[in-house]
Structures are given as structure tokens and as C-alpha cells.
Design a protein around this motif. Structure first.
Motif: not given
Ligand SMILES: Nc1ncnc2c1ncn2[C@@H]1O[C@H](COP(=O)(O)OP(=O)(O)O)[C@@H](O)[C@H]1O
Ligand SMILES: [Mg+2]
Length: 348
Positions: A250-251, A253, A279, A282, A284, A292, A299, A302, A308-309, A311, A313-314
Motif C-alpha cells: 500500500n505504501a 501504491k 510513507d 497522498s 488518507i 479503510i 477511497t 484509489a 489495482g487491489g 480493497g 488487503g487491510l
């Protein structure tokens, strides 16, 4: 006399019998003028009235209340409950019974709310899932259609379209992997395979495994100064690897080109270690920060950047950390950067 206190049936029977027998006793004393007859009648009447009134209350009121108790406990009365109904229930005052029923009603309301909430989650989950599946599948369909309708022989675009289709297939595969993972975590199948390991070594491993992505964005990644001293933790190493991969991924991306990613490690009181991934990307906004960790939540930023991703992961990170009975948190400032931190138990 009866206004500000609720009596148990036994007390009520005693009071009523006393009043009746006293009244009759006094009347008899005046009419018959014999002290002993009056006292004898008083005692006899008192005993008789007491049993009669108790019996009446028991059959007319407590039978109904017993029924209510049976309904709220929703079971056929066990021996223990029968004993309770027989010996303790008659001691209960009406306001205590009301309290029990109110407690039951509150409990039922809570259960219904949880069911409704689950139903809402289920609906949202299906909606999100079908949306997440639709996007890559439609785009694969688009590329394949275009290729079949002639683009296959156009050497300027054919490879490009196939590569785009492949990217979308990769996205689907990642989504299915994440879904598989989260369904395992949510069905409680996750068994932790805890052991001692040095957390800094694991983070260095993760940096190495993401080397290509880090280089692509020319990111300066390192362990924070002063945090180099090895800290041994006790956790499921592979699961924690997954958490750190997602945080660093994420950091990368959501971080900027030539950005910085730092990992920090701090010994806390009560035998815990805090791990931080920071990081300078940008950031949040607050309204997103609270959400998240939800499944599929990304977001708009994102989503629109198409980095990609799924959503998920977290949500997976949170599950894993909570399975360790620890916490994961986020701090962030728009355009300054983001820090995720989670705690782990120090080695035993
Ligand atoms: N380091 C970060 N900087 C900015 N935003 C982030 C960061 N990490 C996560 N986010 C936001 O949180 C969302 C959820 O993250 P995650 O569950 O890993 O999903 P995904 O990586 O698939 O987008 C992301 O879509 C992004 O909007
Ligand atoms: Mg992610």
C-alpha cells in the motif's frame, strides 16, 4: 400502604390474612365478649386465609408468570428450572419479574439488531463482490471481442490488447486469492502457528521480496534510525509477513515517486512490540480513515487511479492482527503521509 412498595405473593398473603383475621377477631371480641374465642378465631382464620390467598395468587397469577418465564427461556423447563419456579419464583416481587422480562426484551432486541446488521453486511458483500468481478471480466470480454473482430491481425495492437487482458486476469486471480483468504479467516479456520522470530529480519525480507516495485517507483526504503536493535516477537510469522507485505505494498501504491518508506520498531510496556510502516504519500482523509479496514473499501482516489487491489488487503490485516489479540491502527495527514502501526507480543 400498598402504594410505594411491591410485595411478594407470600408477603401479600400474610398482610391480607392478618387484616382479615384481625378484623374478624376484633368483631368477635365485641360481640361474643370472649377473649379466647377471639384469639383462637384470629389464629385459625389467619392460617386458613394465608393458605387460601397464597393458593389463589399462585394459581391465578404465578401460573401465568411461570408461562412467561418458560416462553422467555424458550425451553422446556429442566429439573433445575422447575425447582426455581417452585421455590424462588413465588419469592419474586412483580417489579423483579418486570425487570426480568425487560432484560429479556432488551436482549432479544439486541439479537435482532445483530441479525439485521449481518443481513446488511451480507447484501453489501454480495454487491461489492459482483462489482469487483464485473469490472475485470467485462474488460477481458472487451479485449477478446475486439481481437476476434479483426484486431488479432493488427500487429500494432494485438499484443497490447492481450497484455491488457492478462492484467485483468491477474487482477481476478488476486481477488480470488484475497477472497479465499478472508473467507478462511472469517470462518474461524485460522490457526496460529506462533513462534519466536526477529521482526526486523521479517521486514527486511518483505522489502527484498517487493524490490522490483520499490525500484520502479525509486522509493528510498529503510529501517528507522534507532530501531535497528533486534526485537524478538512471538507470533505467526507467515501471517505477519502477509500483513507487512500488504502495508508496504500500500505504501508503494499510494506513495509518491522517489518517496520514502520507513519501518519503525518500539518496545512497549507490558511485553509488547509496536511495528510501524510510514510513507510520505497522498495520505488518507479522516472520513476514509475510519473505514479503510472494511472489506472492499477503497477511497475514490484509489479506485480512480486504477492501481489495482481488491480493497480486501487491510481487512485481511485486521483479521490477522486481531487473531493475535492485538490492534492495528492508522495515523495520516493528507499530502504528508500515512503511518500504520500494529502491536505484537514480545518473545516468551
Ligand atoms: N499507505 C496508504 N496511503 C494512502 N492510502 C492508503 C494507504 N494504505 C491504504 N490506503 C487506502 O486504503 C484503501 C484500502 O486498502 P487495502 O485494503 O489494502 O486495499 P487495496 O490495497 O486493494 O486498495 C486503499 O484503497 C487506499 O484508498
Ligand atoms: Mg492493499
Amino acid at each position: 400502604m400498598f402504594s410505594n412498595k411491591n410485595y411478594s405473593p407470600r408477603q401479600l398473603a400474610t398482610i391480607c390474612s392478618f387484616i382479615i383475621s384481625l378484623a374478624v377477631g376484633i368483631l368477635l371480641f365485641f360481640f361474643v365478649r370472649n377473649k379466647w374465642i377471639a384469639v383462637f378465631s384470629f389464629v385459625l382464620l389467619f392460617i386458613g386465609c394465608y393458605f387460601l390467598i397464597s393458593y389463589a395468587i399462585d394459581s391465578f397469577v404465578y401460573r401465568q408468570i411461570k408461562l412467561i418465564y418458560k416462553i422467555i427461556s424458550q425451553t422446556k423447563a429442566s429439573k433445575k428450572e422447575e425447582f426455581y419456579y417452585k421455590n424462588f419464583l413465588p419469592q419474586k416481587r412483580i417489579d423483579e419479574v418486570t425487570e426480568d422480562v425487560e432484560k429479556w426484551a432488551a436482549q432479544s432486541k439486541k439479537e435482532i439488531e445483530i441479525l439485521q446488521q449481518n443481513e446488511k453486511f451480507r447484501k453489501e458483500f454480495l454487491q461489492n463482490l459482483s462489482h469487483e468481478l464485473k469490472t475485470p471480466i467485462f474488460s477481458i470480454q472487451g479485449y477478446v471481442d475486439t481481437l476476434l473482430n479483426g484486431a488479432l491481425h493488427n500487429s500494432e495492437v494485438n499484443i497490447k490488447f492481450l497484455q491488457s487482458a492478462e492484467r485483468n486476469i491477474d487482477r481476478l486471480v488476486n481477488l480470488l486469492d484475497d477472497l479465499d483468504e478472508i473467507s478462511k479467516l472469517e470462518s474461524g479456520e485460522l490457526k496460529l502457528n506462533n513462534k519466536n522470530f526477529i521482526i526486523q529480519d521479517l521486514v527486511k525480507d518483505v522489502f527484498e521480496s517487493l524490490y522490483i516495485k520499490l525500484k520502479e517507483k525509486e522509493i528510498n526504503y529503510h529501517i528507522k534510525k534507532g530501531c535497528e536493535q533486534p526485537l524478538m516477537v512471538y507470533a505467526d510469522k507467515e501471517k505477519i509477513r502477509q500483513v507487512i507485505i500488504n502495508l508496504v505494498d500500500n505504501a508503494i501504491k499510494y506513495g509518491k515517486q522517489n518517496g520514502i518508506i520507513e519501518a519503525g520498531f518500539y518496545k512497549l510496556e507490558d511485553k509488547k512490540v509496536l511495528v510501524e510502516v510510514t510513507d510520505d504519500g497522498s495520505g488518507i482523509a479522516e472520513e476514509h480513515r475510519l473505514r479503510i479496514f472494511e472489506r472492499f473499501y477503497r477511497t475514490d482516489h484509489a479506485r480512480s487511479r486504477k492501481v489495482g487491489g481488491s480493497g480486501l488487503g487491510l481487512a485481511i490485516c485486521k483479521h490477522i492482527i486481531e487473531a493475535h489479540e492485538e490492534k492495528i491502527q492508522v495515523r495520516s495527514t493528507i499530502d504528508v503521509g500515512t503511518t500504520f502501526n500494529f502491536s505484537l507480543t514480545s518473545a516468551k
